[in-house]
Write an enzyme that holds these catalytic residues in place. Structure first.
Site, PDB file in Angstrom:
ATOM      1  CG  ASP A 149      25.364 -50.523  17.537  1.00  0.00           C
ATOM      2  OD1 ASP A 149      25.282 -51.400  18.265  1.00  0.00           O
ATOM      3  OD2 ASP A 149      26.559 -49.766  17.360  1.00  0.00           O
ATOM      4  CG  HIS A 190      29.337 -46.544  13.780  1.00  0.00           C
ATOM      5  ND1 HIS A 190      28.376 -46.245  14.711  1.00  0.00           N
ATOM      6  CD2 HIS A 190      29.520 -45.176  13.218  1.00  0.00           C
ATOM      7  CE1 HIS A 190      27.818 -45.121  14.801  1.00  0.00           C
ATOM      8  NE2 HIS A 190      28.684 -44.393  13.676  1.00  0.00           N
ATOM      9  CG  HIS A 250      25.759 -49.416  12.118  1.00  0.00           C
ATOM     10  ND1 HIS A 250      25.487 -50.731  12.843  1.00  0.00           N
ATOM     11  CD2 HIS A 250      26.638 -48.913  12.904  1.00  0.00           C
ATOM     12  CE1 HIS A 250      26.053 -50.688  14.160  1.00  0.00           C
ATOM     13  NE2 HIS A 250      26.685 -49.548  14.255  1.00  0.00           N
ATOM     14  N   GLY A 301      51.416 -50.185  22.137  1.00  0.00           N
ATOM     15  CA  GLY A 301      51.665 -50.459  20.821  1.00  0.00           C
ATOM     16  C   GLY A 301      50.640 -50.998  19.806  1.00  0.00           C
ATOM     17  CG  ASP A 305      31.190 -50.296  16.819  1.00  0.00           C
ATOM     18  OD1 ASP A 305      31.146 -49.618  16.158  1.00  0.00           O
ATOM     19  OD2 ASP A 305      30.527 -50.309  17.827  1.00  0.00           O
ATOM     20  CG  HIS A 306      28.665 -52.760  14.106  1.00  0.00           C
ATOM     21  ND1 HIS A 306      27.924 -53.748  14.673  1.00  0.00           N
ATOM     22  CD2 HIS A 306      28.925 -51.968  15.261  1.00  0.00           C
ATOM     23  CE1 HIS A 306      27.534 -53.458  15.836  1.00  0.00           C
ATOM     24  NE2 HIS A 306      27.870 -52.318  16.134  1.00  0.00           N
ATOM     25  N   GLY A 357      23.798 -43.152  20.656  1.00  0.00           N
ATOM     26  CA  GLY A 357      23.042 -43.675  19.622  1.00  0.00           C
ATOM     27  C   GLY A 357      22.247 -44.898  20.255  1.00  0.00           C
ATOM     28  CG  HIS A 358      24.387 -47.540  21.913  1.00  0.00           C
ATOM     29  ND1 HIS A 358      24.201 -48.511  21.133  1.00  0.00           N
ATOM     30  CD2 HIS A 358      25.386 -46.782  21.830  1.00  0.00           C
ATOM     31  CE1 HIS A 358      25.425 -48.446  20.369  1.00  0.00           C
ATOM     32  NE2 HIS A 358      26.057 -47.368  20.729  1.00  0.00           N
ATOM     33  CG  ASP A 393      22.618 -51.584  21.031  1.00  0.00           C
ATOM     34  OD1 ASP A 393      23.715 -51.988  21.499  1.00  0.00           O
ATOM     35  OD2 ASP A 393      22.391 -50.493  20.724  1.00  0.00           O
ATOM     36  CG  ASP A 428      48.077 -50.364  15.326  1.00  0.00           C
ATOM     37  OD1 ASP A 428      48.881 -49.656  15.835  1.00  0.00           O
ATOM     38  OD2 ASP A 428      48.745 -50.991  14.396  1.00  0.00           O
TER      39      ASP A 428
END
Lengths: 566, 566
Positions: free
Chosen positions: B171, B82, B80, B53, B84-85, B376-377, B203, B55
């Site tokens: 990243d 994304h 950037h 449940g 996660d940022h 991308g890393h 990163d 999010d």
């Protein structure tokens, strides 16, 4: 003409997979000829995601139980003792009349040990078979031949039937230098192939992987390197079912002057069974009685062999890492060896385990870093070699996800097996087989999941699972209201019990407003008197409160109205 | 002597990661110097297993909200766009006084688009920055420089501070031949490095992978091969955040005379934003208005670009495969390209998706078969190159699981950064930094998970989650009994409502016996009269019924007794 006529009226042999196709695990196949049924394996599989609380999934045996068709079973033959091939036994055997079983000594040992763990089992009738055994079971003549895998006593099946010979590979790999068992017997395989194979049923688990599987000799060499250079304790996590790997770890420990502690119930059990049968060798004193005994030895004299390489929450390794094990914990300088692959779906748990080990300054080796694990399944080159040896008329890929079956089918085409003779099917499909003819029946037998949850077999179905998923997402919200049957009014303030929704103590305003709305919904529906339409009333409360809670929280707990008239 | 004395009394700069260490996602770091705080990124992460449940998980900002410390924030800089940022923005900005934001045009566009989806957001104050921008924020002077990743407008940070220069890589990967952006600007990086770097924050996501990341040119070449040889429709599934990959697919489609339909909300949004900003190029008419428009073209003229490469249940691709999409379904001969990796944890879902595609006779390409995806890393060689360019005094690996941080730290040692100057820490740890000195504080700031569930931020805690897990495992069992307060007797038979436990209709015997036991438990506790000890009574019913149900089923549903006195 005579021949053709005979063929046309000759009955077909039916090949009916009840599990193991389009999935990894739950292997069980029927060969049916007239009034005789031969059963091959009886495995279980682990539940998928979205099946909370389910212990295992077993094959659906409705086809056998319907009209007591199981009375036709002439025998159950087992290839080897892994749970994806034998795990269904305690849930199925009693429901199909407890037919006679044919299994190798280790397979028998594991089946019997497992029976002890599950209550109310019939006494099984097991006949031991081994490499070279031949048994007649009605129209089927089964010859067993050894196949290399990761567990001793693994047997392939050569089955003479009225429509020709069927060869079932069992799980296998080709290994010229295995550990703890004989090298693959290619001469024997060639002899079998030369007798003519109508249908080859071949393991597909490795069919998507190029090349040849690694020999256990390689693994042993690399593990040996680690043992050689390690000064501190060595902790090896692997599958308890990889008996041959356990042997390697024990032998290497002996060579390097280490005692072996075993942590994990299933590993202890497997070591015990295989030692009893002489299939696992350890010098007297190598295997420590209790994990706490490691504390009597120097670090360089200790190996800890444990389950939990998949990051399982309740495993011994997890307890050690989380400092919850009564006697063993991680020390700085411990060397942790993951001699195992990661089963799809367990990646996050394993990552988290590795992180926790690193935080405690352990040194980690895993199969991504060096070859310290090999699977037990033939890869593409071996699969093709098997086909070339057997040169079957028909080919049926078994054991594996659908993509693996398709990959194996492509290899068969590369080996010049005619495309129309390659039979990629799903569980419940039926292959009708004659010497020169095979087709997939338009009929199917039931093959959907049967779930085991605690003592219940098959009693958890779609409805129960869906409810569990809803409960898991947003919890439950029980509304209890007492209605006076004379006035239709709600007496006192409705009670609310909720779990898994919000932390109630911090949501008093929400609850207050909810109570008000419960009263409104009920009194709006009663008018002024006895409740006439209970269904309408409950639906109204459920919908009104559900909508209100969603508007306030964007969550959809399961709303259960309990309305009592007094 | 003078110098040394000054140093000792000089304040430390504090580096405080609130997320992103020991995990992938939820990146957020504070730089605090005296009364000034600079915030770098504000991401979220996806929930772990066992968090039904939930999010998202966002950084814990208790350190900022305590005593309104957020008033010291001089700015929030984003690397950037994304999630996660930037994903934490709508859940955090309003609670920390809506400080000024500095972000590149695309990052700004994505942040603003996201704001529209979450209710009750303050109007953000965003200043656009780009490669070369310099801004002064209190004691911090931030210079932005472009870094190659998978999304345009990605910016690394060069931050002049009173204790020296801090370089934050964002990243990144090094790519001399990227698609849709300029090659890595090594000259610029060298210039920055030559100014002297006190702390490099780099990163770590790719730090466990050997070698050098693949250039997008390679990917483009391989995708081109597929486009060249494919006759039927091409369906490409990838991450909607891989803007540069989307560009490749659009360009290749144009080259091969294909129109592009986009399926998936987030992909449509991202294409729209990047096109608006001129960061994604497509000829007029290339991108179809609606997925159903594909039916107006021949198969060889169609590309379908979609989300769902991770097997997400609600994705467009899943709907297409399960024949639930209103207008698009899989045709025999469709070529399915998975231009994506599998995120750990999604392996089983992706396998099942592939199986379903194969059952519908699609042709599949995935990254296990050929190089049609690159992450991308930076991998190990690039990470070392970055260190060699920057030659920092101190090194702090950021972004990644703990094992990745450790791997990056090892690379730093290979690059002759002193071991004691390599700072591997966890979220909530504090690094105290001066020009020549750095140490980890004994104090920590709160950094535990804050969970977002619907509109609730942080209101789902351990208790609620544990309840959800219990509910998911074995369901709920509500017992409703009405007790006469005069006699202490249970009136009429107790009601039972259960969900997710067993299928009630088929368990009548169990229910009958349970009702009997409820009456026994209650009447045993009441004696004969009013209920005196309600807690005892409820506990007794809960325990008795719980034990009974476990004995009968080996399941432990949550038992909720509702006892009403009338």
């Amino acid at each position: 003409m005579e021949t053709i006529k005979t063929k046309q009226t000759e009955p077909y042999l039916k090949v009916i997979p009840l599990g193991g196709l389009g999935e990894v695990g739950r292997n069980m196949t029927l060969l049916e000829y007239k009034d005789s049924i031969l059963v091959i394996d009886m495995g279980f599989r682990m539940p998928e995601e979205g099946m909370p609380g389910i212990d295992y999934i077993i094959p659906n045996i409705a086809y056998l139980t319907k009209n007591k068709k199981y009375k036709n079973i002439v025998g159950v033959v087992f290839t080897h003792g892994h749970y994806d091939h034998i795990g269904g036994v305690p849930y199925i055997m009693g429901r199909i009349g407890n037919p006679p079983i044919y299994a190798s000594p280790l397979t028998r040992g594991i089946i019997l040990k497992r029976q002890e763990e599950i209550p109310m089992q019939p006494k099984l009738k097991i006949t031991e078979v081994k490499d070279g055994s031949k048994i007649n079971l009605g129209p089927f003549k089964v010859e067993f031949f050894r196949q290399t895998h990761t567990i001793p006593d693994n047997l392939g099946l050569f089955i003479e039937t009225p429509v020709g010979n069927i060869l079932h590979t069992s799980d296998f790999k080709f290994d010229k230098y295995p550990v703890n068992e004989e090298p693959t017997d290619f001469a024997k395989l060639k002899t079998l192939g030369s007798r003519g194979i109508t249908l080859l049923m071949s393991d597909s688990t490795g069919a998507e992987q190029e090349g040849h599987s690694l020999s256990e000799r390689e693994i042993n060499k690399n593990l040996g390197e680690i043992f050689k250079k390690t000064k501190g304790r060595i902790i090896v996590a692997t599958f308890s079912s990889l008996i041959n790997r356990l042997q390697q770890i024990i032998t290497l420990s002996e060579k390097h002057g280490r005692k072996v502690a075993i942590v994990g119930h299933s590993m202890k059990t497997n070591v015990w069974i295989t030692k009893e049968l002489g299939l696992l060798k350890a010098k007297k004193g190598t295997i420590l009685k209790r994990p706490s005994d490691v504390n009597n030895y120097k670090d360089e004299e200790v190996t800890i062999m444990c389950t939990g390489a998949q990051g399982e929450e309740t495993s011994g390794l997890m307890k050690i890492v989380l400092k919850e094990h009564p006697t063993v914990s991680i020390k700085k300088g411990d060397t942790m060896v993951f001699s195992s692959s990661v089963i799809p779906g367990n990646e996050r748990a394993v990552q988290s385990l590795k992180d926790d080990l690193l935080r405690q300054d352990a040194i980690i080796y895993h199969y991504g870093m060096m070859d310290i694990h090999a699977g037990g399944h033939a890869k593409q080159e071996e699969l093709k070699e098997m086909m070339q040896i057997m040169r079957p008329k028909f080919f049926m890929p078994v054991h594996g996800q659908y993509s693996m079956l398709v990959a194996n089918a492509r290899l068969a085409e590369e080996c010049n097996i005619k495309k129309e003779n390659v039979l990629v099917i799903d569980n419940g499909n039926i292959i009708n087989l004659q010497k020169d003819k095979a087709y997939i029946d338009t009929k199917e037998v039931p093959a959907n999941y049967v779930m085991v949850d605690g003592l219940g077999i098959g009693d958890v179905g779609e409805v129960v699972l869906r409810d569990r998923q809803v409960l898991a997402e947003d919890g439950i919200f029980v509304v209890i209201a007492i209605v006076n049957k004379k006035t239709g009014k709600v007496q006192t303030s409705p009670d609310i019990i909720s779990r898994g929704f919000v932390y109630l103590k911090e949501s008093q305003d929400l609850l207050k407003e909810t109570r008000r709305r419960v009263v409104m919904a009920i009194e709006g529906a009663t008018g002024s008197g006895k409740i006439v339409n209970w269904t309408y009333m409950k639906d109204k409360v459920r919908d009104d409160i559900g909508d209100f809670l969603f508007k306030k929280t964007e969550r959809r707990p399961m709303v259960l109205p309990v309305i009592i008239e007094v």
